[in-house]
Structures are given as structure tokens and as C-alpha cells.
Design a protein around this motif. Structure first.
Motif, mmCIF file in Angstrom:
data_model
loop_
_atom_site.group_PDB
_atom_site.id
_atom_site.type_symbol
_atom_site.label_atom_id
_atom_site.label_comp_id
_atom_site.label_asym_id
_atom_site.label_seq_id
_atom_site.Cartn_x
_atom_site.Cartn_y
_atom_site.Cartn_z
ATOM 1 N N UNK A 236 40.235 53.502 40.699
ATOM 2 C CA UNK A 236 40.262 52.287 39.887
ATOM 3 C C UNK A 236 41.011 51.227 40.679
ATOM 4 N N UNK A 237 40.390 50.059 40.837
ATOM 5 C CA UNK A 237 40.915 49.035 41.741
ATOM 6 C C UNK A 237 41.044 47.706 41.008
ATOM 7 N N UNK A 238 42.091 46.956 41.317
ATOM 8 C CA UNK A 238 42.303 45.655 40.675
ATOM 9 C C UNK A 238 42.988 44.703 41.643
ATOM 10 N N UNK A 239 42.847 43.421 41.334
ATOM 11 C CA UNK A 239 43.516 42.349 42.090
ATOM 12 C C UNK A 239 44.385 41.585 41.115
ATOM 13 N N UNK A 240 45.621 41.312 41.510
ATOM 14 C CA UNK A 240 46.517 40.557 40.638
ATOM 15 C C UNK A 240 47.096 39.371 41.384
ATOM 16 N N UNK A 241 47.394 38.316 40.636
ATOM 17 C CA UNK A 241 48.062 37.150 41.182
ATOM 18 C C UNK A 241 49.403 36.963 40.511
ATOM 19 N N UNK A 322 54.260 40.770 29.859
ATOM 20 C CA UNK A 322 55.664 40.580 30.241
ATOM 21 C C UNK A 322 55.846 39.394 31.186
ATOM 22 N N UNK A 323 54.754 38.829 31.683
ATOM 23 C CA UNK A 323 54.842 37.692 32.594
ATOM 24 C C UNK A 323 55.080 38.067 34.041
ATOM 25 N N UNK A 324 54.958 39.343 34.381
ATOM 26 C CA UNK A 324 55.136 39.740 35.780
ATOM 27 C C UNK A 324 53.997 39.213 36.648
ATOM 28 N N UNK A 325 52.801 39.167 36.105
ATOM 29 C CA UNK A 325 51.647 38.652 36.849
ATOM 30 C C UNK A 325 51.001 37.537 36.039
ATOM 31 N N UNK A 326 50.268 36.672 36.735
ATOM 32 C CA UNK A 326 49.647 35.512 36.112
ATOM 33 C C UNK A 326 48.174 35.719 35.802
ATOM 34 N N UNK A 327 47.512 36.587 36.556
ATOM 35 C CA UNK A 327 46.097 36.831 36.337
ATOM 36 C C UNK A 327 45.731 38.181 36.926
ATOM 37 N N UNK A 328 44.669 38.787 36.396
ATOM 38 C CA UNK A 328 44.233 40.109 36.826
ATOM 39 C C UNK A 328 42.716 40.164 36.848
ATOM 40 N N UNK A 329 42.160 40.821 37.870
ATOM 41 C CA UNK A 329 40.727 41.116 37.919
ATOM 42 C C UNK A 329 40.564 42.600 38.208
ATOM 43 N N UNK A 330 39.952 43.327 37.278
ATOM 44 C CA UNK A 330 39.757 44.773 37.444
ATOM 45 C C UNK A 330 38.311 45.031 37.839
ATOM 46 N N UNK A 331 38.110 45.829 38.869
ATOM 47 C CA UNK A 331 36.773 46.085 39.392
ATOM 48 C C UNK A 331 35.967 46.943 38.420
ATOM 49 N N UNK A 332 34.689 46.554 38.269
ATOM 50 C CA UNK A 332 33.786 47.320 37.418
ATOM 51 C C UNK A 332 32.816 48.164 38.229
ATOM 52 N N UNK A 333 32.892 48.070 39.564
ATOM 53 C CA UNK A 333 31.962 48.814 40.420
ATOM 54 C C UNK A 333 32.594 49.055 41.783
#
Length: 482
Positions: A236-241, A322-333
Motif C-alpha cells: 500500500x503506497x501513498x504520497x503526503x505533503x 492532527x495537522x501533521x500533514x496537509x494533503x494525502x494521495x493514496x494509490x489505487x493501483x
């Protein structure tokens, strides 16, 4: 062989007649490279920073031939530079310009000796490519976790000699942590048969660790027993800002608590790093809307798929609240995950296209990272107003590639002067925080002259005593590390 090559070979034979005769007797025609054109790839590092000369490149096919070569070199006081895939970052496998140093390539020692799924171990020779190890482990239903961008060309011997790291250190450790046993030829030609496939062996000094990370200065690693692991079947992979690097430091600590050993990667890159990739690497796109000061690529892996995506989503959702990150994108594939990894892996390519990088491969206590970045950023921008800082790396294990990008047209003399100044500014700060000036690339020629500044006198003395005990004739990779 061309006429020029024949002339060169004749000149070498005239200068070193007895040495070449004895080496030929040890390894045969296939084991000697005398043609200058054929030698060229062995004499220049892949980054193009270091160029050397050698009377001969020797390519033994097995441990016995390597032992014979080393016995000859020990007796004749011939310096030896051991080389694997020649993919190092610090000039540790390139001979100098004297023409006196012999290059010993392990490329022909490329046999996978044994795969033992029940013991979760794999015995391979030093010249086996990392990608071949991955394939052999997968065929046995197992997994070898060392992952590097150069896995199609780097060798296990080189990985061991430099204690390679990569993106999975957070969970599995460096190369040192992935080895059970080592076989090595000493400088005098004796063979240490340390290929023990044991996880417990409390019978004295653990000699394998002398050779791992020694950069070819103590002997020639010819084979190793590697640790294997169960093959992950789900990721499971994600990108956070995030707004600052301290938020990402806190996030990785939180994820380690929530996800345990499922957290296999936590890769950080600054907005400046991401912008370089988006500009200079084709077929890339921003993973999030808007800009964020820092980004992280997060990946979980497990042998069971159930609940893994939900675990990542819930964990990052909590971080958002909690405000640790501003945005998240979780991979669907899988394709989306590959696209995110392309962003992380494209930084080196983007840097080459964008400017001349002064590179720093540093390690810090994770708790000290935010303070270091704030202090170093301010100091370097005061020193060189407008300078571009490309900060990325393996945040989960404290390894930053804290690079400074100078314009492409910077004259060499100016680049060299800035490099010395920037190295001192960065490395002094790293040392003051209990860090290391080389996290995973090694010392080689690149950091050799800096090392005494950051090692205690006693530590340096002990290293020199070990070197003297194993290599009294000082023939192993002279001019590197020490």
C-alpha cells in the motif's frame, strides 16, 4: 586486437614481464584484459569523476584463482583495486593515475551456489548482480530486500564492500544486516572460509564485519551467505505533503507505532527536489494539488493483503486530522505506485540536467534532522545567496542526500572551491550533532581527506592497526578510505 592494442600489450609485458607471466599462469587468457579499449570501462567510474590507469585488469573466475592472484600481488608488492559493478558514488573502485595499480574484477565470479528456502538463505559469489539475487530469491518464493537504482549492474561484492543501504533500510537494515557469512581472500592469498549460514554463532570475533564496509582495503570478498525473507504479497503506497520537515519526522514515528514492521519505506523530498523532477524528467506529474514545503512517499508491505490499504488510510487520516500533514494521495493501483516511485527515483537524473551538484550523503539521529536542516539551510543561503538546496533521502533511517545545486556553467575551479567550503559547512554541523558524513555511499577517494577531521584519533588508530595486521604490504586499494 588492434595494432595499438598489441603495442600497448607489448609495452606492459616489457615493463612487467614476470608479473604478467605469473598472472597469466593463474587465470589464463580469459582472465587478463590488456587491450586499452577493453580496459577503458574499468578505469573510469560511472559518474565520470575519476579516471585511472592500470597495467592489466585481472578477471579471476573463482576463489582459487583470486587467491593465486593475491598471493602473486602480495609477493611482488603490486597494489590491487578490487572492482564489482563499478557503480560506486565515491571513487572507491577506480585506480589512480600512476599506472601501477592492478584492477581485480569480480565479474566472472557470478555463480549462485545455493538457495536454501528452509534456512531463508542464499549463497552467492561476489560478481552476481543484485537483480539476479532478487530473481533467485523470488524463484524460491523468498525475498531479498536490498533495493538500489543500480540493481541491474551493481554486484553483491560491491554491495558488501560499501555496506549498501537503499530504500528498505527502515525495515530490513543495511547490507551488513542482510549477511550471515562471508568468504574472503586475504591480501597474502589465504582464504577465509566464513560462509556460515547461521543466525547464532557466539565463538569469538565476528570477522565478517571487518570486510563489510571496508571498501576493498582489507581483502577481496569472493562470496557471501545472504538472508532471505518471506515474499511480500501486498503493498500500500501513498504520497503526503507537509508544511515542514519536523511534521514528517513526527509522522514517520507515528506510522512506525501504528504499522510496525509493515512500514518498509519513508522517503522524503523537498518541494525544490520535486520541482526539479517535474521539470526535467519526462512523463511525471505532481501527485498533490498545490505546493508543500516537504513531501514523503510512504509504503507498507506485508505477506497478507487483508487490511493493509485500510491501515494506511486510517493512519494517514489521523495525521491529517492532527495537522501533521496537509494533503494525502493514496494509490489505487500498482501503476499509480510506480508513478510515485518514478518521482523519487528521478531526482538524480533531474540534478544532472539542472546543474552541478555538490552532494552530501549524511546520516543524523532522526530527532536532530529538523534542527540540522533549518541551521544548514540558513548558513548556506547566507554564504551563497540564491543557492538551490536539493534535500531528499531516506528519512525513516536518518539518511539525507543534502545537495547544493550550482549552475551548469559554473567553471571547474569555482565549483571545486565551493565544494570544499560547502562540505565543511555541512559536515561540521553533521558531526556536531553526532552524525556521519557518509551514510551509504562510502568514503573512497571522495571523503578520504575529510575523514580524519571527523574520526577520533583513537578510532583512526584502531582502523590503521587492523589494516596493518591484515595488509602489511599496504597493497589493498591504496588511496581509498584511509
Amino acid at each position: 586486437m588492434t595494432q595499438n592494442a598489441e603495442n600497448f600489450a607489448s609495452a606492459v609485458a616489457a615493463a612487467h614481464p614476470e608479473l604478467l607471466q605469473r598472472l597469466h599462469a593463474a587465470v589464463g587468457d580469459a582472465g587478463l584484459v590488456l587491450d586499452p579499449e577493453a580496459q577503458a570501462p574499468y578505469l573510469r567510474d560511472w559518474l565520470g569523476k575519476w579516471q585511472g590507469r592500470a597495467p592489466v585488469v585481472v578477471r579471476p573466475r573463482d576463489t582459487a584463482q583470486t587467491a593465486a592472484v593475491m598471493a602473486i600481488c602480495h609477493e611482488t608488492h603490486t597494489p590491487v583495486v578490487t572492482q564489482g559493478g563499478n557503480t560506486g558514488m565515491s571513487g572507491g573502485a577506480t585506480p589512480d593515475g600512476s599506472g601501477a595499480q592492478l584492477v581485480l574484477s569480480t565479474a566472472r565470479m557470478n555463480t549462485i551456489r545455493e538457495v536454501d528456502p528452509l534456512n531463508n538463505s542464499l549463497t552467492v559469489e561476489a560478481g552476481v548482480l543484485l537483480a539476479q539475487v532478487h530473481a533467485a530469491a523470488a524463484e524460491a518464493g523468498r525475498f531479498f530486500p536490498l533495493s538500489l537504482g543500480s540493481e541491474g549492474s551493481c554486484t553483491i561484492g560491491g554491495n558488501l564492500a560499501t555496506n549498501a543501504g537503499g530504500i528498505a533500510v527502515l525495515r530490513y537494515g543495511n547490507m551488513r544486516d542482510l549477511v550471515l557469512g562471508v568468504e574472503a581472500v586475504l591480501p597474502d592469498g589465504r582464504v577465509w572460509h566464513g560462509l556460515r549460514a547461521l543466525r547464532k554463532d557466539n565463538t569469538g570475533y565476528d570477522l565478517r564485519h571487518l570486510f563489510i564496509g571496508s571498501e576493498g582495503t582489507l581483502g577481496v570478498i569472493t562470496a557471501a551467505v545472504l538472508k532471505l525473507y518471506p515474499q511480500p504479497t501486498a503493498r500500500a503506497t501513498a504520497w503526503v505533503g507537509a508544511g515542514d520537515i519536523q511534521s514528517l519526522v513526527s509522522l514517520q514515528a507515528q506510522l512506525r507505532s501504528r504499522c510496525g514492521e509493515r512500514l518498509v519505506a519513508f522517503e522524503m523530498m523537498s518541494q525544490a527536489s520535486l520541482a526539479l523532477v517535474l521539470k526535467h524528467v519526462t512523463a511525471t506529474r505532481a501527485p498533490l494539488q498545490g505546493e508543500h514545503a516537504y513531501h514523503a512517499l510512504v509504503e507498507l508491505a506485508d505477506t497478507r493483503a487483508e487490511g493493509l490499504p485500510d491501515l494506511l488510510e486510517q493512519s494517514l487520516g489521523a495525521a491529517l486530522e492532527e495537522g501533521l500533514v496537509q494533503d494525502v494521495a493514496i494509490c489505487a493501483s500498482t501503476a499509480q505506485a510506480h508513478a510515485l516511485w518514478k518521482l523519487r527515483e528521478g531526482i538524480s537524473q533531474a540534478q544532472v540536467r539542472a546543474g552541478k551538484a555538490v552532494k552530501h550523503d549524511i546520516a543524523l539521529p532522526i530527532s536532530a534532522i529538523a534542527g540540522f536542516v533549518a541551521d544548514a539551510d540558513a548558513a548556506l543561503r547566507a554564504l551563497l545567496p540564491g543557492v538551490r538546496i536539493v534535500n531528499f533521502g531516506h528519512l525513516g533511517d536518518g539518511n539525507l542526500h543534502y545537495n547544493v545545486l550550482l549552475p551548469l556553467d559554473t567553471p571547474y575551479a569555482e565549483y571545486a572551491a565551493h565544494t570544499a567550503t560547502l562540505n565543511r559547512e555541512v559536515h561540521d554541523r553533521v558531526h556536531a550533532l553526532g552524525g556521519s558524513i557518509s551514510a551509504e555511499h562510502g568514503i573512497g577517494q571522495l571523503r578520504r581527506d575529510e575523514l580524519p577531521r571527523y574520526k577520533s584519533a583513537l578510532e583512526f588508530e584502531l582502523m590503521m592497526r587492523i589494516k596493518q595486521a591484515l595488509d602489511p604490504n599496504q597493497i589493498m586499494n591504496p588511496g581509498k578510505l584511509l
